[in-house]
Structure formats: C-alpha cells, structure tokens
Design a protein around this motif. Structure first.
Motif, PDB file in Angstrom:
ATOM      1  N   GLN A 130     -84.108  45.680  47.576  1.00  5.98           N
ATOM      2  CA  GLN A 130     -84.634  44.868  46.488  1.00  5.98           C
ATOM      3  C   GLN A 130     -84.074  43.458  46.603  1.00  5.98           C
ATOM      4  OE1 GLN A 130     -86.942  46.175  44.381  1.00  5.98           O
ATOM      5  NE2 GLN A 130     -86.753  48.034  45.625  1.00  5.98           N
ATOM      6  N   MET A 131     -84.886  42.480  46.246  1.00  7.94           N
ATOM      7  CA  MET A 131     -84.444  41.089  46.287  1.00  7.94           C
ATOM      8  C   MET A 131     -83.540  40.815  45.096  1.00  7.94           C
ATOM      9  SD  MET A 131     -84.475  38.377  48.047  1.00  7.94           S
ATOM     10  CE  MET A 131     -83.958  36.665  47.856  1.00  7.94           C
ATOM     11  N   VAL A 132     -82.283  40.571  45.349  1.00  6.58           N
ATOM     12  CA  VAL A 132     -81.329  40.310  44.267  1.00  6.58           C
ATOM     13  C   VAL A 132     -81.351  38.831  43.897  1.00  6.58           C
ATOM     14  CG1 VAL A 132     -79.857  42.198  45.028  1.00  6.58           C
ATOM     15  CG2 VAL A 132     -79.419  39.894  45.869  1.00  6.58           C
ATOM     16  N   ASP A 133     -80.817  38.521  42.737  1.00  5.06           N
ATOM     17  CA  ASP A 133     -80.686  37.131  42.301  1.00  5.06           C
ATOM     18  C   ASP A 133     -79.476  36.531  43.011  1.00  5.06           C
ATOM     19  OD1 ASP A 133     -79.963  34.762  40.864  1.00  5.06           O
ATOM     20  OD2 ASP A 133     -81.156  35.456  39.171  1.00  5.06           O
ATOM     21  N   LEU A 134     -79.716  35.658  43.972  1.00  6.00           N
ATOM     22  CA  LEU A 134     -78.635  35.126  44.793  1.00  6.00           C
ATOM     23  C   LEU A 134     -77.631  34.329  43.980  1.00  6.00           C
ATOM     24  CD1 LEU A 134     -80.646  36.007  46.997  1.00  6.00           C
ATOM     25  CD2 LEU A 134     -80.050  33.950  48.272  1.00  6.00           C
ATOM     26  N   ILE A 135     -78.116  33.560  43.005  1.00  7.65           N
ATOM     27  CA  ILE A 135     -77.221  32.743  42.193  1.00  7.65           C
ATOM     28  C   ILE A 135     -76.377  33.629  41.286  1.00  7.65           C
ATOM     29  CG2 ILE A 135     -77.061  30.875  40.525  1.00  7.65           C
ATOM     30  CD1 ILE A 135     -78.166  30.021  43.232  1.00  7.65           C
ATOM     31  N   GLN A 136     -77.031  34.547  40.604  1.00 12.38           N
ATOM     32  CA  GLN A 136     -76.321  35.402  39.651  1.00 12.38           C
ATOM     33  C   GLN A 136     -75.290  36.288  40.332  1.00 12.38           C
ATOM     34  OE1 GLN A 136     -78.794  37.476  36.769  1.00 12.38           O
ATOM     35  NE2 GLN A 136     -77.466  39.270  36.851  1.00 12.38           N
ATOM     36  N   GLU A 137     -75.633  36.802  41.523  1.00  9.86           N
ATOM     37  CA  GLU A 137     -74.744  37.724  42.226  1.00  9.86           C
ATOM     38  C   GLU A 137     -73.798  37.025  43.206  1.00  9.86           C
ATOM     39  OE1 GLU A 137     -74.452  40.914  41.695  1.00  9.86           O
ATOM     40  OE2 GLU A 137     -76.052  41.028  40.198  1.00  9.86           O
ATOM     41  N   ASN A 138     -73.800  35.693  43.199  1.00 14.39           N
ATOM     42  CA  ASN A 138     -72.914  34.914  44.086  1.00 14.39           C
ATOM     43  C   ASN A 138     -73.147  35.233  45.565  1.00 14.39           C
ATOM     44  OD1 ASN A 138     -71.562  33.555  41.972  1.00 14.39           O
ATOM     45  ND2 ASN A 138     -70.248  35.330  41.649  1.00 14.39           N
ATOM     46  N   ILE A 139     -74.402  35.383  45.947  1.00 14.73           N
ATOM     47  CA  ILE A 139     -74.755  35.675  47.331  1.00 14.73           C
ATOM     48  C   ILE A 139     -74.959  34.369  48.091  1.00 14.73           C
ATOM     49  CG2 ILE A 139     -76.454  36.762  48.848  1.00 14.73           C
ATOM     50  CD1 ILE A 139     -74.802  38.756  47.268  1.00 14.73           C
TER      51      ILE A 139
END
Length: 298
Positions: A130-139
C-alpha cells in the motif's frame, strides 16, 4: 530547544490528525503531545486545533501556522543534514518504503553491498504493497510500480519491467517435460496472478505471435507466493526478469522460450519508480541510494 520540540509536535499532529498517532511516530505519550500543544497555544495566545474525541483538526489560525512552521522544520532538517554531509559524507538513517516483491526478490540481495559502500548509513525498511503517506510516516524514499497522484512527491523512473520471462523449476520439468512450442503451454500447470487477462500470455518471435490462454491450479494476488510455488515445482510462471533474475542465476528456475518476447495480456505500468518528497535539497543518503539502484539496474 523546547520551542523546536513544540513545533515538531504541532506539525506531526497537524499531519496525522490524531494525538496518539503523532505520539507513536515521535515516540511520545499522548499526554505529552497534548501538553506540548497546550503550551504552544498558551504561548501564542491562539487556538490552533479544533478537538473532538477521536480527531483534531486545524483552525484557520492553525492552518496558517502549519504552512509556515512545516517549511521552517524542513529547512532546518536540510541544513542539519547538509552540515553532517559536509563533515563526513552520506550519513544517517535512510527510511525506505517498498513493496513485498521488490524487497524479497531484488532489494534484499543488494543491501549488504550498499551498506558496505556507505557504512555511515543505516537502513530502516518498511515493506507494504500500500502507498503510505511519506510525510506522515517520515519516509525518505518509496519504491512503487505506479506514479502517485500527489504534486508534493517526485517520481523518478529507474527500471523498465516490461522484460518478462517464462520459467519453472528443474523438478517441474523433470516431472512434466519441457513444452516443445508456446502452444504446448496449454497442457501445463501455469500459475497466474489476479490481474485482468493475466492468464492470456502473448509470446512472439520474428513476426510470429501466439496468444495463449493458460490455466492452472493456483492463482493469487501475491507474486512472491506464486514464485515460491514455482520454485517448489508446482508449475510454470511468467514473471518480470528483475524479479526472477537471481533465481535463474542460482538454478532454482529454468527459463524456456528465451528467444521469444513474452508479455501478459494485461495492461499495467511497465516501470518501477522511486518516489520521494519534493524538497530544495535532496539529502545525499537518498541521492546515493537512488544512484545505486540505477547502477544495479543498468
């Protein structure tokens, strides 16, 4: 430093809309997050959030403050990383989100070499289809099979996945024999994925094209599962070369019809993308990882 912590907490809550989730990402308790927000609002003498039992949302003042504060934090992070890189080269924890297939069948084989080249980088790899939220998850960077519909992200194409191969294990061919022609695949146990028309294999060579409807006793939306079963001898599979390259090299799978061009009848994106947040300065830990991927695929 106290004001900086409050700023980070504020931005994380604004991005997640949840005190508990923000606390999890920052390794703080929900009560600590709440105290930081209250202290910030008291200092500014303005209400930044509308609060309910399960959700917090930004007020008009909070939206204005977040637009400014998020840019300040990003600039501060970039400056911090630039200084570290100036002193010692690529350094720090590189947080990567990748699909299960890419992690299992490609990335895992190259991790030791990358870390040997860049000993000051630590990898934190999250595996999800699944495409995670990069900003929210600090990716820092995600590997995906499609371009996300988000203008705040950059998608860099680094691999064409169109090259497909047909293969099976040596034990399968010993038991069932080799198909003499593409049409013979109709008589074999073919493993297919849950993609439209994935049981229609198109095999062509020098103007000769075969459109073959294959069948088998296993179908799944999980490509690693299908590959593991192909290795165990269950059946024949058509898969991207990048995904089975190491299995072909070590003899776990044997390719057939190598002189033919093979493709699935389904229409899907034929590329792999490296996706990362748009920012003025791309950290060198991200840049060297991108360069490494491209070098491996070239």
């Amino acid at each position: 430093m106290k004001g900086l912590v409050q700023l980070k907490v504020f931005c994380k809550v604004a991005e997640t809309g949840n005190l508990t989730e923000a606390g999890r990402l920052m390794e703080l308790s929900p009560s600590s997050v709440s105290r930081q927000l209250q202290a910030l609002e008291n200092e500014l003498a303005v209400r930044l959030f509308h609060r309910s039992t399960h959700h917090v949302g930004l007020t008009e003042a909070g939206q204005f403050y977040y637009q400014k504060a998020s840019k300040v934090l990003l600039e501060l992070q970039d400056t911090h990383e630039l200084l570290l890189e100036y002193q010692s080269g690529p350094i720090g924890t590189l947080r990567i989100s990748t699909t299960q297939g890419f992690a299992n069948f490609y990335l895992g084989h190259h991790i030791p070499d990358f870390l040997e080249k860049y000993p000051k980088i630590n990898l934190d790899i999250q595996v999800s289809d699944q495409m995670v939220d990069l900003i929210q998850e600090n990716i820092d960077l995600a590997i995906r099979y499609h371009v996300p519909d988000d203008s705040s992200l950059i998608a860099r194409k680094f691999q064409n996945t169109e090259k497909m191969v047909i293969c099976a294990s040596p034990t399968y061919f010993m038991r069932r024999g080799y198909p003499a022609s593409p049409e013979d695949l109709k008589k074999h146990n073919c493993l297919c994925c849950w993609i439209k028309n994935s049981n229609r294999w198109i095999i062509s060579h020098e103007g000769e094209k075969h459109k073959i409807h294959v069948s088998g006793n296993l179908r799944s939306d999980n490509i690693p599962l299908l590959l593991s079963q192909a290795v165990s001898g269950l059946g024949v599979i058509m898969a991207p070369l990048w995904m089975v390259d190491n299995l072909l090299r070590d003899g776990s799978l044997l390719q057939i019809f190598s002189e033919y061009r093979s493709q699935l009848g389904s229409e899907c994106d034929r590329f792999i993308y490296a996706v990362y947040p748009h920012r003025a300065h791309l950290p060198s830990k991200v840049r060297v990882f991108l360069d490494y991927l491209i070098e491996c695929y070239s």
